[in-house]
Write an enzyme that holds these catalytic residues in place. Structure first.
Site, PDB file in Angstrom:
ATOM      1  N   GLY B 184      74.838  18.190  70.732  1.00  0.00           N
ATOM      2  CA  GLY B 184      76.220  18.381  71.283  1.00  0.00           C
ATOM      3  C   GLY B 184      76.898  16.846  71.853  1.00  0.00           C
ATOM      4  O   GLY B 184      77.940  17.030  72.488  1.00  0.00           O
ATOM      5  N   GLY B 185      76.354  15.952  71.628  1.00  0.00           N
ATOM      6  CA  GLY B 185      76.904  14.507  71.871  1.00  0.00           C
ATOM      7  C   GLY B 185      78.472  14.468  71.606  1.00  0.00           C
ATOM      8  O   GLY B 185      79.110  13.516  72.223  1.00  0.00           O
ATOM      9  N   ASP B 295      77.679   4.542  68.030  1.00  0.00           N
ATOM     10  CA  ASP B 295      77.148   5.715  67.695  1.00  0.00           C
ATOM     11  C   ASP B 295      75.554   5.787  67.329  1.00  0.00           C
ATOM     12  O   ASP B 295      75.165   6.209  66.525  1.00  0.00           O
ATOM     13  CB  ASP B 295      77.857   6.366  66.434  1.00  0.00           C
ATOM     14  CG  ASP B 295      77.547   8.059  66.563  1.00  0.00           C
ATOM     15  OD1 ASP B 295      76.861   8.505  67.436  1.00  0.00           O
ATOM     16  OD2 ASP B 295      78.079   8.543  65.448  1.00  0.00           O
TER      17      ASP B 295
END
Lengths: 259, 539
Positions: B184-185, B295
């Site tokens: 859920g980042g 990311d």
């Protein structure tokens, strides 16, 4: 223990180039611009036209907008539309894709319009099929070779200035999907064709006889993807008027009628 | 009489439960594949040797399981005594006969409509303990199933799917606990890892991947940014019985591509954490990418091995990170031993004396865009690497010549909505599914890279025309199995990278291969597209 890595010189160059190529408010990559061009053709060209000037008071490639100022404004208008006007919301388009359109518009704005005006499309058609010998590689509405890109709707996809540039300097911007490949089998003659696909073990091309062919890479002595264009420059082959005629013809190619 | 006793023992072992002792000693029963990565040290290496470099060309397709899901298949099955357990996306569970592929039972999970995983409605696999299977679901439940019948035994909600919490990885069993972490980042969650009682599903411990007020590391988040800082978990961890530590890779901080509002290192995002497996207490951590804006999730499988390090045996952890660097750490203390790029990297240029990367000042997301190598999908990603004790080499599914232009935007947190703060832009030809490949030599490509962990040097590589999201399996007979986006599944000689065999499956291989044995026959299995393919040597 301090460990320092030598900085790769080519990376430094890329960074400098990137920062030097600042466009408008955002920086965009060649891939962004290419993708944006495709999005523009798919979503915008039927109302705004290939030159971006079909709506009164708007000239997308000259940076003339009714409401938008910033890149973010344009993204917002693309995605949400302008209520009460003919500008629909592109509800299915995500922000990243909308931003590639901005990349394309900003990039196009940096290129002045074609100076080859006054061309005659009918004369251009004759040149295309005759002196220019374009149909030996290109196809238009069912006739000509499939070896090069099909130009049936090139007038919807490219601005006049881009077509002019392609005629004068065809090697300047070959899209990845238009790359040619030269393969040399271990036995048999070398073959050049337009690259259709490749993987680790095989490659696919269409050759000059329009045959779809697959080669097993292990069976090749050599192969290389050609980055330059196979198309000759028409800079010294056609007069200025003939070039104008040719551009005029190409601009007239709008493909089949679409709803 | 003696024969009778042997027979009884044989039947008993066939029906024996999967004790934790069996899981710890998974290498002693290579006919089975008892955890996501093949064992608690996660080497994805098998000691089966029936398939060899010489005979691998005789592999023959045995069966295919076509899942009733169009979602990409990223799971690794388990095999226990002739029974295969795997998932059908998003969260169905199946038991199949491992030799024929015939289905024994199917458990259809009733998914909450609130589930909103960012990047695929899928599960990467299961865990087993005793006669119980465990799955973490994309609506943030953990479900225990009877392995013989597929009947649910308990179902624990462990996160709020409406806020973006999800589970996509295979759970890890340690002793009597099921360990899972929260994905859920991209939704501004505050990540955590849970140890659940395997018998009841009751929470035994919780480790927040972002320290709260008063905890060490909390100061690495500016203001209230810790509350929505992401730091998710979406790939299975490992376990070291000697130190009783369980190791987990932690995902990126949020918002992903704009670090302006979360000044500081943003612990424990982009780190590996070593937790006491009984209590969940942090023993040590190492942060691969401080204050990440690219990311660079550290969601890789921690690979544990005992190797010779500078003349003496050392208990290490090997890690090929999304940030493009290959690391060796001391897994008992977390000490940084080495780090070296395995692909083109331009965001850092070395390490300080404590092993902290020296990030370049220019390596920051910007509103105009910053060109960074490796790009957003990383030099590698979640795809399982392999370590072969037989060759001593570490094998990485790599993307090279790969960059993104990182563009940041201002973004406010809204609960349950994506919280990215901008995004990466492509700089080369597309790498998406199904497109034709027109790339040239200087463009992005995929590779299997074999690295000597003692030096970080590349021993060999097998270059692919397209990129890869396939994991890697090695065997003690020096056969390496992997695949890629092109849809080939292939075998290489693990000693030199020579191609030994290939098969075109027509779907991207985005899973880690595994191997098992039934009735004296070795099989190798991998997912491609949305199907599972199983081979064995022609008889």
């Amino acid at each position: 223990m301090m460990t320092a890595f030598p900085m790769n010189r080519s990376i430094v160059c890329v960074l400098l180039l990137a920062s030097g190529a600042l466009l408008a408010q955002h920086e965009y990559t060649a891939t962004d611009i290419e993708n944006g061009g495709r999005q523009y053709v798919n979503n915008c060209v039927y109302c705004h036209g290939p030159e971006g000037d079909q709506i009164a008071g708007v000239s997308l490639f000259q940076g003339r907008f009714k409401r938008a100022v910033s890149d973010d404004d344009i993204v917002q208008i693309i995605r949400n539309g302008v209520p009460g006007t003919g500008m629909p919301a592109q509800t299915g388009m995500n922000e990243a894709n909308a931003r590639t359109i901005v990349a394309y518009l900003r990039s196009a704005a940096a290129v002045p319009a074609s100076t080859l005006t006054g061309g005659n499309a009918a004369r251009g058609k004759s040149l295309f099929e005759g002196k220019g010998a374009c149909a030996t590689c290109h196809r238009v509405q069912g006739s000509g070779s499939r070896m090069g890109p099909d130009l049936s709707d090139i007038g919807m996809q490219r601005r006049a200035v881009e077509l002019e540039k392609s005629l004068l300097d065809p090697g300047a911007g070959v899209l990845p999907q238009h790359r040619f490949v030269q393969v040399t089998p271990k036995s048999g003659p070398a073959v050049t064709g337009r690259l259709l696909n490749q993987d680790t073990f095989t490659l696919q091309l269409i050759d000059s006889q329009e045959r779809l062919r697959t080669f097993v890479i292990a069976d090749l002595r050599d192969y290389s993807v050609l980055k330059d264009s196979r198309m000759p420059s028409y800079k010294d082959k056609l007069s200025r008027q003939e070039l104008a005629d040719m551009v005029s013809y190409l601009v007239s190619l709008k493909g089949p009628n679409k709803p | 009489m003696k024969r009778f006793v042997l027979l009884v023992v044989s039947i008993a072992s066939l029906s024996a439960q999967v004790t934790f002792d069996r899981i710890l000693n998974a290498g002693k029963e290579p006919q089975n594949w008892l955890t996501y990565s093949g064992g608690t040290s996660s080497q994805r290496h098998s000691t089966l040797t029936q398939i060899t470099p010489d005979n691998v060309k005789n592999l023959e397709l045995q069966w295919i399981f076509q899942s009733r899901s169009l979602e990409r298949y990223e799971a690794t099955p388990l095999v226990v005594d002739g029974v295969m357990y795997t998932v059908q996306n998003p969260d169905d569970v199946l038991a199949l006969d491992a030799a024929t592929g015939r289905v024994y039972w199917t458990y259809n999970y009733q998914l909450s409509p609130d589930a909103r995983p960012c990047c695929g409605r899928l599960s990467r696999g299961l865990a087993i303990l005793g006669d119980t299977l465990f799955i973490g679901t994309i609506d943030a439940h953990v479900v225990a199933l009877d392995a013989k019948s597929g009947k649910p035994l308990w179902n624990a909600q462990v996160g709020d799917p409406e806020k973006g919490y999800a589970i996509t990885h295979a759970p890890l069993i340690v002793k009597d606990k099921v360990i899972v972490g929260m994905a859920g980042g991209e939704y501004g969650i505050r990540g955590y890892i849970l140890g659940l009682d395997a018998k009841t599903g009751k929470e035994a411990w919780r480790f927040y991947t972002i320290p709260g007020p008063g905890e060490p590391g909390h100061e690495s988040w500016a203001g209230d940014s810790w509350q929505h800082g992401g730091a998710s978990v979406w790939v299975t961890g490992s376990y070291d019985p000697e130190s009783n530590l369980t190791f987990w890779g932690i995902g990126n901080p949020g918002p992903d591509w704009n670090g302006d509002t979360r000044g500081g290192d943003n612990l424990y995002a982009c780190s590996v954490v070593a937790l006491d497996a009984d209590t969940g207490k942090l023993k040590w951590y190492y942060q691969f990418s401080p204050h990440d804006e690219f990311d660079y999730d550290a969601v890789q499988v921690p690979v544990l091995a005992d190797i010779d390090w500078q003349g003496r045996p050392r208990k290490v952890m090997m890690w090929a990170n999304r940030n493009g660097l290959f690391y060796v750490l001391d897994r008992t203390t977390g000490q940084f031993l080495s780090g070296k790029p395995f692909v083109k990297v331009n965001w850092m240029n070395g390490f300080d004396e404590r092993g902290r990367p020296m990030k370049l000042a220019s390596a920051a997301s910007s509103k105009t865009g910053t060109l960074i190598f490796p790009g957003n999908q990383g030099g590698t990603n979640w795809y399982s690497p392999s370590f072969s004790p037989h060759t001593g080499l570490f094998y990485i599914p790599a993307w090279d010549n790969y960059s993104s232009l990182y563009v940041k935007q201002d973004q406010d947190f809204v609960e349950g909505r994506t919280f990215g703060g901008g995004g990466p832009r492509p700089t080369g030809p597309a790498t998406k599914t199904g497109v034709q490949n027109f790339r040239g030599d200087e463009d992005i490509y995929g590779a299997v890279r074999a690295i000597d962990p003692k030096t970080g040097e590349k021993k060999w590589e097998f270059k692919m025309a397209d990129v890869t999201e396939a994991g890697i399996l090695t065997t003690a007979s020096d056969v390496l199995f992997t695949g890629g986006h092109e849809g080939y599944f292939f075998a290489l000689d693990a000693r030199n990278g020579k191609l030994l065999w290939k098969s075109s499956l027509g779907g991207e291989v985005r899973s880690g291969p595994m191997t098992f044995m039934v009735n004296g026959r070795q099989y190798v299995a991998v997912d491609a597209g949305n199907s599972l393919f199983v081979w064995a040597l022609r008889q």
